[in-house]
Design an enzyme around this catalytic site. Structure first.
Site, PDB file in Angstrom:
ATOM      1  N   GLY A 100     -30.168  11.949  83.447  1.00  0.00           N
ATOM      2  CA  GLY A 100     -29.336  12.601  82.445  1.00  0.00           C
ATOM      3  C   GLY A 100     -27.967  11.968  82.419  1.00  0.00           C
ATOM      4  O   GLY A 100     -27.796  10.795  82.787  1.00  0.00           O
TER       5      GLY A 100
ATOM      6  N   ASP B  44     -23.385  12.439  82.801  1.00  0.00           N
ATOM      7  CA  ASP B  44     -22.386  12.805  83.799  1.00  0.00           C
ATOM      8  C   ASP B  44     -22.312  14.317  84.011  1.00  0.00           C
ATOM      9  O   ASP B  44     -22.155  14.789  85.134  1.00  0.00           O
ATOM     10  CB  ASP B  44     -21.008  12.287  83.371  1.00  0.00           C
TER      11      ASP B  44
END
Length: 598
Positions: A217, A219
């Site tokens: 995914g 940050d």
């Protein structure tokens, strides 16, 4: 090589040396290399090399064991020959030859982007099955001796991260983990805060069974996992603050407790791909209080590492730690067991609004925390989530056009050191002083693989949590202040490089030096601020060289807003805070990464 009709017999019977033994003797045999030709394959202590019997340009001739992630014994099949010695070239060139085969899986570096790894497979053929088996067994035995390679990982996949490619990204890299014989427990998140809930409630005994955690995914998703991991396990004092910093709280010296009910209230209305720390305190809360009773899990933990396979909107942490935004490169650095330490900022909100009760609430940040422009952009972008990652560009334009400034006071620890490169200072009366820098100080020391700055040891010995905050223990520290109207206040843990800002916010920020980069942008004309932002988008730009910009390297700072509203952006997620303090812990977590190739 012997031939009979169209049957090619390569190195039929014997090895030219014994198998690898205590005296590091050399293993060498003749094979056919798929799509190349006849080679002499040699096994060394640290690498595998081959020499073509017939000359051929532009063909790799060796690969280090540290660059091999798997070796497979294949079924009996075809080897395609494109080059052979003159004696056999007329008979076999361009033909498929049926042989026993094994494949060495590794990578090569991209010529255009040195940090990017490109998968490279080398298939060797032989007429003797036992010969292939001996080589496979020898190579696999050597790979098992490679230190630090993970065997068991917990993987979280965010299906809606970035452009919604989380699952497809994981499917693309999953075969690398399978070939490397790395066991993976994969959790595809289905609701807000699920990853935080799992990480905060998992028992230490189960966590000890993994070599690390991987986030597929962006940050914000990694930040959710990081907070779930640290919140119940990491005990540390709150950040230091000036003596007149207004907060009254019973501080037992630790930041262990988080207010889950408050976190839920903040994030319950957000969608899946945003960072809600936890979705339901009833679901996970009963397990959190008892998770440390069964087993210990020390933090920091040298062996346990985090990995990120980029699938987000900006992926700044991946770019800073691996040098590129490439899922294949990230997956390879994970299975090869690369390691780099990463600073983590502890951000403590003391008051949400001016009239709120003092109640500390802790979050951890791995990349950036920002106020003003940065908080307004993340707030504005929430209105346009349907636009995907483009919403940040649109929201940034809208916020820029408003050109709002905010009154606030910032105090920061000024550490006297030649290593600290200040763009500007202010004296006690608030007057701007341009820093005088000698030529050797002004040189930027860019963070890179095997970075000397990150690997430097503190001059003084310290233990426990104090070892994570070496600059707080310095005798040459004092509190300095900046007060006034600011367009933005930012605290960068790392350089925050991304595709729109190739050098990041601070080009010479490091992954693990124990400093925050405090960037204060004072109110200025619209055109001047535009020029500052333009410099951020240029490679080799100088966005900090403006009179209205202050840049301070500091281990800790505090912030108090003078207005009624105060929104921060913490690793890409909304965090309301009228009053907060922050400090950085040097190398608190380890990442499956090697740093950027510069």
């Amino acid at each position: 090589m012997e031939r009979e009709g169209n049957d090619c017999h390569v190195g039929d019977t014997s090895l030219t040396a014994s198998l690898f033994d205590d005296e590091a003797s050399v293993l060498s045999s003749t094979f056919l290399l798929d799509h190349v030709g006849e080679v002499t394959l040699t096994f060394h202590e640290d690498r595998l090399s081959w020499k073509l019997v017939g000359p051929l340009d532009n063909v790799a001739t060796e690969i280090k064991l540290s660059e091999i992630y798997a070796v497979d014994l294949n079924d009996h099949g075809s080897i395609y020959i494109s080059s052979l010695p003159p004696a056999t070239e007329c008979l076999l060139l361009g033909e498929d030859i049926q042989m026993y085969r094994f494949t060495v899986h590794g990578f090569i570096r991209s010529k255009n982007q040195p940090s990017q790894c490109i998968l490279a497979d080398y298939t060797f053929g032989h007429t003797n099955l036992q010969m292939c088996r001996k080589w496979v067994n020898q190579l696999n035995a050597s790979l098992k001796r490679e230190v630090g390679r993970p065997k068991n990982l917990l993987v979280f996949v965010h299906p809606r991260s970035g452009k919604g490619n989380g699952c497809r990204t994981w499917e693309a890299v999953a075969p690398i983990f399978s070939r490397a014989k790395v066991e993976t427990k994969v959790i595809v998140t289905e609701r807000a805060g699920e990853a935080f809930g799992v990480m905060s409630s998992i028992t230490n005994m189960e966590l000890n069974s993994y070599d690390g955690v991987v986030a597929v995914g962006g940050d914000g998703f990694f930040n959710e996992i990081l907070n779930g991991f640290l919140s119940p396990r990491f005990k540390a004092p709150y950040p230091p603050t000036p003596s007149d910093f207004v907060h009254v709280v019973k501080d037992n010296g630790y930041s262990l407790d988080h207010d889950d009910d408050e976190i839920v209230a903040e994030t319950s209305s957000k969608k899946e791909d945003q960072f809600p720390l936890i979705s339901s305190p009833k679901q996970f809360g009963s397990r959190i209080s008892n998770l440390n009773k069964a087993a210990e899990f020390p933090v920091p933990n040298e062996w346990f590492r985090f990995g990120i396979i980029p699938a987000g909107s900006t992926d700044a942490i991946v770019i800073c730690t691996t040098g590129t935004r490439d899922p294949i490169t990230s997956a390879l650095q994970i299975v090869l067991g690369k390691r780099v330490h990463l600073d983590i900022a502890q951000v403590v909100r003391w008051k949400t609004t001016p009239r709120s009760e003092v109640e500390p609430n802790v979050r951890y940040a791995a990349s950036f925390s920002g106020y003003g422009f940065y908080g307004d952009v993340i707030t504005e972008s929430e209105k346009y989530r349907w636009m995907g990652p483009k919403r940040y560009d649109y929201a940034g334009t809208m916020v820029f056009l408003k050109h709002r400034s905010y009154e606030a006071e910032i105090a920061y620890l000024d550490v006297e050191s030649d290593e600290i490169n200040l763009t500007s200072k202010r004296d006690h009366q608030g007057n701007l002083i341009r820093a005088v820098r000698s030529s050797h100080i002004s040189e930027k020391r860019i963070c890179r693989t095997n970075c000397n700055v990150c690997n430097e040891k503190p001059n003084h010995a310290s233990v426990g949590v104090c070892s994570l905050t070496p600059h707080l223990n310095s005798e040459e520290t004092r509190w300095a202040r900046s007060k006034g109207h600011f367009l933005s206040v930012g605290a960068a843990v790392i350089s925050c490089r991304n595709e729109k800002a190739p050098d990041g916010l601070v080009a010479d920020a490091h992954l693990s030096d124990g400093f925050l980069h405090l960037i204060l942008i004072r109110d200025c004309p619209h055109a001047s601020y535009l020029w500052h932002l333009t410099q951020l988008t240029r490679r080799g730009g100088n966005p900090l060289n403006f009179k209205f910009v202050e840049h301070h390297k500091t281990p800790a700072f505090s912030f108090t807003s003078s207005g009624d509203e105060s929104v921060w952006n913490v690793d890409g997620e909304i965090f309301q805070a009228h009053q907060l303090s922050a400090q950085v812990f040097r190398g608190l977590v380890s990442m499956f990464a090697s740093g950027p190739e510069v």
